[in-house]
Write an enzyme that holds these catalytic residues in place. Sequence first.
Site, PDB file in Angstrom:
ATOM      1  N   GLU A 187       0.811  -1.554  -0.210  1.00 35.06           N
ATOM      2  CA  GLU A 187      -0.319  -0.421   0.303  1.00 35.06           C
ATOM      3  C   GLU A 187       1.161   1.216   0.056  1.00 35.06           C
ATOM      4  OE1 GLU A 187      -1.280   2.218   0.695  1.00 35.06           O
ATOM      5  OE2 GLU A 187      -2.702   2.792   2.934  1.00 35.06           O
ATOM      6  N   CYS A 195      -2.380   8.053   3.997  1.00 38.03           N
ATOM      7  CA  CYS A 195      -2.026   7.558   2.198  1.00 38.03           C
ATOM      8  C   CYS A 195      -3.406   8.585   1.897  1.00 38.03           C
ATOM      9  CB  CYS A 195      -1.834   6.130   2.598  1.00 38.03           C
ATOM     10  SG  CYS A 195      -3.042   5.404   4.253  1.00 38.03           S
ATOM     11  N   GLU A 210       3.538  12.488  -3.754  1.00 38.51           N
ATOM     12  CA  GLU A 210       3.139  11.877  -2.658  1.00 38.51           C
ATOM     13  C   GLU A 210       3.840  13.387  -1.804  1.00 38.51           C
ATOM     14  OE1 GLU A 210       3.250   9.210  -0.056  1.00 38.51           O
ATOM     15  OE2 GLU A 210       0.843   9.176   0.400  1.00 38.51           O
TER      16      GLU A 210
END
Length: 495
Positions: A265, A300, A399
């Site tokens: 993930e 996340c 990110e």
Amino acid sequence: MLDVTRIEALRHAPIAPVLHVIDGTSRPSRDGATSEVISPLDGRAMAVMARGKAVDAEDAIAAARHAFEDGRWSGLPPAERKRIMLRWAGLIEAQALDIAVLGVRNNGTEIGMALKAEPMSAAATIRYYAEATDKIYGEIAPTGDDVLGLVHRAPVGVVGAIVPWNFPLMIGAWKLGPALAAGNTVVLKPAETASLTLVRIAELALEAGVPAGVFNVILGEGKVVGEAMSLSPEIDVLVFTGSGGVGRRLLENAAKSNLKRVYLELGGKSPNIVFADAPSLDEAVKVSAAGIFRNSGQVCVAGSRLLVERSIHEEFVARLVRATEAMKVGDPLDPATAAGAVNSLTQLEQNLRFVAEARAMGRGIMTGGIRILEETGGYYMAPTIVTGVDPADRLAQAEVFGPVLAVLPFDSEEEAVAIANGTDYGLAAAVWTASLSRAHRMVRRLRAGIVHVNTYGGSDLTVPLGGVKQSGNGHDKSLHAFDKYLDLKSAWIKL
Ligand code: ADP
């Protein structure tokens, strides 16, 4: 209501040296190495922690292998595993505030969120999977009369779990719950900057009756002990939440070693898309701000790209800036705080570099963009909104994992979809619209593991979470999580 007196009593409470949990015992590293644990609240050392080497990881893996092979856990009647795990969840819940404060001192998440999202959520997750333990059935295959075809669901063996620092208990429990309920044994490696609460719950697991060697925690640097785990021939399945670069490395090491299955993930650059017909702009503003700035954006599924239909762009940004500036940022142990500390100085500096780059490109810094409360010694950053971002900018592609929101205007549904899907990531997305048809069209067209409609975040354990594209593979949460931890095994019996 949070018990402020208790929180203050724990704020500076001394912490005993934090050790590995291997084969049911708390152990220092073989070479005695330790590292200081720095609190992001004030930049000071708050504890000393064992710092493992490959040999310590190998000890933990050997303990897990032995515990799996002798069936001390997988061989228990499922109802017995359930009973022990439920007791464990109860112990975590009973100490939830103490555990939450320890976690906040360690990683900087604001206490209100930390209490819910960490010990309470971990207890709920462990309970959820514990309850499923004696409800997982095999199958009888639809064969002819001369044969009996059975499909067993067997534990995969030794599970390695490498988890990040933003929500160590919540994410840890998403792996531990189904892995242990399924009868596997686990070696877990917490992040260097958020290990303390995971050690605490491993101690509680032993107290609850989880046998020695079934759940081991190994402390140390990712590139040392994590690396040893990913190369180990004795780990059958490796589950990971963290950055893309490390995920890639884990796959390489699996290929170099025993072809262990690797589930990843890897975060996202999730688009939060506001159409002019959103049912409530007030709600969209409030939830969008929380969706990126809670836990200082270290989430996340954070809605880190805000796509706003051009006709409402100016008004929406103005309202969002007001809502953001009203958020209390600072001491995460103050229950009124909406966004606490950034986890580490490295992370804070990385966040600021993203802002500096956007500024240099002439993008608009509408609020924030700076370090604040530096006099505390802690790592705090003002929530930051950047407008005029181009879909090709690094700020729209990479990110940040910090409190930095990139805002992009769009003119049509078609363009919104193209921008939203135009990154390597695909973890979460959101759409704000009053049109039922558009909502469903967008759910189908957005490439993401979860699409929120007229909200952001807030899903519970009942729905799976996993990424598409380079956000990863496999799913945490829901009964689908068992797919990673149970193998199908067939028997073909001639009658
Ligand atoms: P971040 O950059 O946000 O800290 P990482 O992906 O580096 O995210 O960290 C997530 C987890 O991965 C942490 O537990 C970290 O220690 C671990 N890790 C880092 N490098 C490696 C590596 N080379 N092998 C295995 N695990 C690693």
